[in-house]
Write a protein that holds these residues in place. Structure first.
Motif, PDB file in Angstrom:
ATOM      1  N   VAL A 272     138.634 -15.558  33.432  1.00 58.19           N
ATOM      2  CA  VAL A 272     138.651 -14.836  34.705  1.00 58.19           C
ATOM      3  C   VAL A 272     140.080 -14.793  35.218  1.00 58.19           C
TER       4      VAL A 272
ATOM      5  N   PRO B  79     133.299 -18.447  36.602  1.00 62.90           N
ATOM      6  CA  PRO B  79     133.358 -17.470  35.521  1.00 62.90           C
ATOM      7  C   PRO B  79     132.222 -17.609  34.504  1.00 62.90           C
TER       8      PRO B  79
ATOM      9  N   TRP C 145     130.041 -12.996  36.455  1.00 58.83           N
ATOM     10  CA  TRP C 145     131.162 -12.750  35.530  1.00 58.83           C
ATOM     11  C   TRP C 145     130.740 -13.128  34.114  1.00 58.83           C
TER      12      TRP C 145
END
Length: 314
Positions: free
Chosen positions: A102, A158, A177
């Motif tokens: 991320v 993430p 994500w």
């Protein structure tokens, strides 16, 4: 390794431990070690923990120096919570591939697409990313943290596997994500099923960073601390373990009368294992590699970490 080599290694480790203790006293240092570190590092640590426990200890310590035996983002968190202290790590190459999945630009774009959402960041993220988030969490407190957020829409970064697991316990919309832990994500259903056939009486315990289909096979799902507690208190004697191999040290220390079968020989984080006793000694001798976080980033990230500690203090 033959007996002579083992004897030499033990002698060398004893010398390194003695030197490390001397340096720790001279520097007024504290040694924090993650559960995934090598056994010889866990043996010398003042505190061993998962991300949550280490974040707490980093904030509570009166030491002048923190030697953080983990990966880079953990050292950053310690520095953010202790800006006046010196934070060093044994090896600056100890990174986290999941944290690297991320980035600030990508997160900002996602935030712009969902202006009403608030960002919850797994603590396994860089300081730059934490600075872009509303609140941090760990696998221990993720459910509690998400429910504390004053928003019905959550951007989660993430780790998609942990995000999927947590999403089952909330009515909030989760925008997840696509990151993952290289170590936990490779554990497969086949790995678990093969061992269940070989050990039908064993209890399956896994970390929520594992894939959803693996998590669904577990008798218990929890953080590293949760797994240790569950196995220690359980009346069962045999466990199939679905988390990083470094937890073996504490599992066997806590419950020497129990059997722990790790679900795959590949459950080893190479980044965590970069650290060793020699590097710990060198770090305290040379006072580097030192962790630095720019003030503006640290201030924003600190707010996110402190919100977490207020919501879930322990």
């Amino acid at each position: 390794m033959d007996a002579l080599a083992l004897e030499k290694k033990a002698q060398r480790n004893a010398e390194l431990r003695e030197r490390l203790m001397q340096l720790k006293k001279e520097r007024n240092a504290i040694i924090l070690a993650h559960f995934y570190q090598r056994p010889e590092i866990q043996e010398v640590a003042d505190f061993i923990g998962d991300s949550f426990g280490l974040a707490q200890k980093a904030k509570e310590t009166d030491a002048d120096v923190i030697l953080f035996c983990g990966v880079h983002f953990m050292g950053e968190s310690a520095k953010i919570l202790n800006p006046q202290k010196t934070v060093i790590i044994p090896d600056e190459r100890a990174g986290c591939p999941m944290a690297d999945m991320v980035n600030v630009d990508g997160l900002r774009k996602l935030k712009a697409q969902h202006p009403n959402a608030k960002v919850v960041a797994y603590i396994n993220t860089s300081a730059d990313v934490k600075a872009e988030t509303h609140i941090c969490c760990t696998s221990s407190n993720a459910k509690q943290v998400i429910e504390s957020v004053d928003s019905d829409e959550i951007i989660w970064v993430p780790d998609k596997n942990l995000g999927h697991y947590v999403s089952q316990f909330t009515d909030k919309k989760m925008i997840i994500w696509e990151g993952y832990c290289n170590t936990h994500d490779q554990l497969s259903v086949e790995d678990i099923m093969t061992l269940k056939q070989q050990h039908p009486e064993a209890v399956v315990v896994v970390h929520p960073e594992c894939r959803p289909e693996v998590v669904s096979l577990a008798d218990y799902v929890g953080s590293t601390t949760g797994i240790l507690k569950y196995c220690r208190e359980s009346s069962h004697k045999e466990f199939i373990i679905g988390t990083e191999d470094g937890t073996r040290y504490m599992l066997e220390k806590d419950s020497p009368d129990k059997t722990f079968i790790f679900a795959s020989k590949y459950l080893v984080c190479p980044n965590m294992k970069v650290n060793n006793l020699k590097k710990c000694v060198e770090a305290l001798e040379n006072m580097k590699p030192e962790i630095f976080v720019p003030k503006d980033v640290a201030d924003a990230a600190r707010a996110s970490l402190e919100r977490m500690l207020e919501v879930a203090p322990g």
